[in-house]
Design an enzyme around this catalytic site. Sequence first.
Site, mmCIF file in Angstrom:
data_model
loop_
_atom_site.group_PDB
_atom_site.id
_atom_site.type_symbol
_atom_site.label_atom_id
_atom_site.label_comp_id
_atom_site.label_asym_id
_atom_site.label_seq_id
_atom_site.Cartn_x
_atom_site.Cartn_y
_atom_site.Cartn_z
ATOM 1 N N LYS A 24 0.848 -1.204 0.000
ATOM 2 C CA LYS A 24 0.000 0.000 0.000
ATOM 3 C C LYS A 24 0.882 1.252 0.000
ATOM 4 C CE LYS A 24 -1.578 1.606 4.115
ATOM 5 N NZ LYS A 24 -1.314 3.030 4.406
ATOM 6 N N ASN A 25 1.921 1.243 0.837
ATOM 7 C CA ASN A 25 2.740 2.456 0.979
ATOM 8 C C ASN A 25 3.734 2.654 -0.160
ATOM 9 O OD1 ASN A 25 1.270 3.002 3.218
ATOM 10 N ND2 ASN A 25 2.844 2.409 4.680
ATOM 11 N N ARG A 94 -4.639 10.362 4.708
ATOM 12 C CA ARG A 94 -3.564 11.335 4.899
ATOM 13 C C ARG A 94 -2.565 11.294 3.750
ATOM 14 N NH1 ARG A 94 -1.722 13.371 8.404
ATOM 15 N NH2 ARG A 94 0.390 12.809 7.890
ATOM 16 N N CYS A 118 -4.546 11.960 13.441
ATOM 17 C CA CYS A 118 -5.321 10.723 13.284
ATOM 18 C C CYS A 118 -5.122 9.928 14.573
ATOM 19 C CB CYS A 118 -4.849 9.938 12.070
ATOM 20 S SG CYS A 118 -3.226 9.232 12.312
ATOM 21 N N ARG A 123 0.630 13.999 13.507
ATOM 22 C CA ARG A 123 0.968 13.863 12.082
ATOM 23 C C ARG A 123 1.190 15.211 11.369
ATOM 24 N NH1 ARG A 123 -0.695 8.709 10.554
ATOM 25 N NH2 ARG A 123 0.850 8.853 8.896
ATOM 26 N N PRO A 124 2.105 16.069 11.830
ATOM 27 C CA PRO A 124 2.356 17.347 11.139
ATOM 28 C C PRO A 124 2.926 17.133 9.734
ATOM 29 C CG PRO A 124 4.051 16.918 12.756
ATOM 30 C CD PRO A 124 3.048 15.828 12.932
ATOM 31 N N ASP A 126 4.888 19.842 8.484
ATOM 32 C CA ASP A 126 5.731 21.048 8.390
ATOM 33 C C ASP A 126 6.985 20.824 7.541
ATOM 34 O OD1 ASP A 126 6.235 19.281 10.634
ATOM 35 O OD2 ASP A 126 7.912 20.586 11.108
ATOM 36 N N LEU A 127 7.516 19.596 7.563
ATOM 37 C CA LEU A 127 8.757 19.333 6.796
ATOM 38 C C LEU A 127 8.468 19.298 5.289
ATOM 39 C CD1 LEU A 127 10.380 16.685 9.141
ATOM 40 C CD2 LEU A 127 10.787 19.154 9.063
ATOM 41 N N ASP A 307 5.060 0.370 12.044
ATOM 42 C CA ASP A 307 3.832 -0.266 11.538
ATOM 43 C C ASP A 307 3.710 -1.723 11.959
ATOM 44 O OD1 ASP A 307 3.677 1.514 8.343
ATOM 45 O OD2 ASP A 307 3.254 2.087 10.412
ATOM 46 N N ILE A 329 8.282 6.800 17.010
ATOM 47 C CA ILE A 329 7.898 7.529 15.800
ATOM 48 C C ILE A 329 6.633 8.361 15.990
ATOM 49 C CG2 ILE A 329 7.336 7.308 13.335
ATOM 50 C CD1 ILE A 329 10.159 6.335 13.869
ATOM 51 N N ARG A 399 -8.385 -0.716 4.624
ATOM 52 C CA ARG A 399 -7.600 0.321 3.940
ATOM 53 C C ARG A 399 -6.257 -0.219 3.473
ATOM 54 N NH1 ARG A 399 -7.083 5.786 7.118
ATOM 55 N NH2 ARG A 399 -5.598 5.931 5.414
HETATM 56 C C1 EPZ Z 1 4.458 6.853 6.408
HETATM 57 O O1 EPZ Z 1 3.671 7.849 7.016
HETATM 58 C C2 EPZ Z 1 3.553 5.647 6.264
HETATM 59 N N1 EPZ Z 1 2.429 5.979 5.378
HETATM 60 C C3 EPZ Z 1 3.043 5.220 7.650
HETATM 61 O O2 EPZ Z 1 2.262 4.046 7.473
HETATM 62 C C4 EPZ Z 1 4.251 4.893 8.531
HETATM 63 O O3 EPZ Z 1 3.800 4.569 9.826
HETATM 64 C C5 EPZ Z 1 5.189 6.110 8.600
HETATM 65 O O4 EPZ Z 1 5.566 6.508 7.261
HETATM 66 C C6 EPZ Z 1 6.451 5.825 9.390
HETATM 67 O O5 EPZ Z 1 7.123 4.743 8.816
HETATM 68 C C7 EPZ Z 1 2.652 6.003 4.042
HETATM 69 O O6 EPZ Z 1 3.745 5.779 3.555
HETATM 70 C C8 EPZ Z 1 1.463 6.340 3.182
HETATM 71 P P1 EPZ Z 1 6.488 10.132 8.523
HETATM 72 P P2 EPZ Z 1 4.225 9.376 7.078
HETATM 73 O O7 EPZ Z 1 6.341 11.426 7.807
HETATM 74 O O8 EPZ Z 1 5.066 9.657 5.902
HETATM 75 C C9 EPZ Z 1 7.050 13.338 11.941
HETATM 76 C C10 EPZ Z 1 0.390 2.669 7.750
HETATM 77 O O9 EPZ Z 1 -0.098 2.097 8.731
HETATM 78 N N2 EPZ Z 1 6.857 14.346 10.886
HETATM 79 O O10 EPZ Z 1 7.604 9.217 8.141
HETATM 80 O O11 EPZ Z 1 3.053 10.263 7.353
HETATM 81 C C11 EPZ Z 1 5.795 12.517 12.204
HETATM 82 O O12 EPZ Z 1 4.965 13.186 13.129
HETATM 83 C C12 EPZ Z 1 0.872 4.105 7.869
HETATM 84 O O13 EPZ Z 1 0.525 2.154 6.616
HETATM 85 C C13 EPZ Z 1 7.009 15.693 11.214
HETATM 86 O O14 EPZ Z 1 7.272 16.053 12.371
HETATM 87 O O15 EPZ Z 1 5.137 9.323 8.374
HETATM 88 C C14 EPZ Z 1 6.364 11.251 12.767
HETATM 89 O O16 EPZ Z 1 6.673 11.451 14.135
HETATM 90 C C15 EPZ Z 1 0.639 4.647 9.262
HETATM 91 N N3 EPZ Z 1 6.838 16.621 10.234
HETATM 92 C C16 EPZ Z 1 7.676 11.078 12.012
HETATM 93 O O17 EPZ Z 1 7.987 12.372 11.478
HETATM 94 C C17 EPZ Z 1 6.540 16.269 8.937
HETATM 95 O O18 EPZ Z 1 6.424 17.171 8.080
HETATM 96 C C18 EPZ Z 1 7.609 10.075 10.870
HETATM 97 O O19 EPZ Z 1 6.498 10.425 10.081
HETATM 98 C C19 EPZ Z 1 6.404 14.901 8.633
HETATM 99 C C20 EPZ Z 1 6.571 13.949 9.611
#
Ligand code: EPZ
Length: 431
Positions: A24-25, A94, A118, A123-124, A126-127, A307, A329, A399
């Site tokens: 999915k991802n 998202r 969620c 889930r910010p 900002d980056l 995950d 995370i 999903r």
């Molecule tokens: C991806 O989400 C996956 N989703 C998530 O899978 C997975 O849990 C996550 O990566 C971590 O491996 C998809 O790929 C569609 P992140 P993502 O940005 O990209 C912080 C599932 O169950 N962060 O890597 O949204 C954030 O809060 C889902 O399949 C910022 O602070 O996760 C978190 O603490 C759930 N600012 C950390 O980084 C930002 O701009 C990692 O988040 C972005 C992220």
Amino acid sequence: MEALRIYTEKPYQLQGEVIISGAKNAVLPALAASLLTAEEVHLTNIPLVKDVQTMLTLLAELGAEYNLKKKSIAIRTKKILSEQAPYQLVRAMRASILVLGPLLARRGRAVVALPGGCAIGTRPVDLHITGLQRLGADIKIEHGYIVAEARRLKGAEFEFEKKTVTGTENLVMAAALARGETVLKNCALEPEVSSLCELLVKMGARIDGIGEETLRIRGVEELGPASHRIIPDRIEAGTFLVAAALTGGDLVLREVEPAHLQALVDRLTFSGARIEKAGRRSLRIIGSQEIKPQDVTTAPYPGFPTDMQAQFMVLMTQASGTSIITETIFDRRFAHANELIRLGASIEIQGDKAIVRGRTPLSGAEVVATDLRASACLVLAGLVATGQTTINDIEHLDRGYEKIEEKLKTLGVKIDRLKNNNNHRMGAKHE
Ligand code: EPZ
């Protein structure tokens, strides 16, 4: 609301073979990447899960036309017809944020609803935003929407403060069409990010450092057609590996990429399971009678995947001793613990740690899923909880897992899907 009901007169020992679906991802960013070209992108090994349907609905709103046949799709966006990713679609998934980079790069404008939080955390994004601003985008937040504009993005150097999977994916897709060279540092190393980069290269992007923390992208004027196979879903594979370890079963997983599962395989081996290659893209796992407790801390790839945290927690409830699971995370990814406690588990949450005391016999009950991986954890718990376990609100599960009840049935599990099961919503009959 739909539910899954698992009947467990005596503990299962899963036996047999299961074919793992596409990730999915991986398919979600690949579909978003198709916005970057007016040509056709052909993807195979598509997982037929709800999030794919949601992404296709969103892409169609933006002007994409597609033909989905079995597990293959041909998708083409000759012209971007709209730049808006509406709130109700972004709220439903998202990962819709993944159209931000491609829309900005292809069209010069994107209006994407802020995803909001969620069940697993704030889930910010900002980056994503600061990274695109570094590439020259003018970004405002208005009425809950990200309004981004850029006549033409310009290559730049950007270092991620923390590893972000979709943040890296958004920036790479945007940089592919920027003018000049972009250097992205502290990139996420997940296989889904590398697979997206490989697709972009097939479309004509110029990317060096795939699979490393620094990606160098030299922008091109336009991208072209490509064909790409979606990589196996390492989290679905991990979920079935845990199911075999949990039930002392003997399972062969087909269509997997063993290299993507190393951190989990190490932990399961330590807990007593025997795991070996069973062919080019297959793994065999034989669960042990006694499950050894162990401490686990989630981390960005190649560390232990967040995950898989919920699924591993179920295994530790059956381990002979205490385990400490640390979630680094997300800030709220322990909702499944309360449901496991209702089945008889002994879990104490202390900040980012879950202290799991095993071995606790579990007994079936009505439980409710809060997010995708929590749902998977409750299905696993149902395999070892004696009696009947009903997992409500399994829309979350649909999903990200393709036909999970069918796959479990072929492994000998008595499991049914119930339509409109709302008795958990009638409120407690007795306080
Ligand atoms: C991806 O989400 C996956 N989703 C998530 O899978 C997975 O849990 C996550 O990566 C971590 O491996 C998809 O790929 C569609 P992140 P993502 O940005 O990209 C912080 C599932 O169950 N962060 O890597 O949204 C954030 O809060 C889902 O399949 C910022 O602070 O996760 C978190 O603490 C759930 N600012 C950390 O980084 C930002 O701009 C990692 O988040 C972005 C992220």
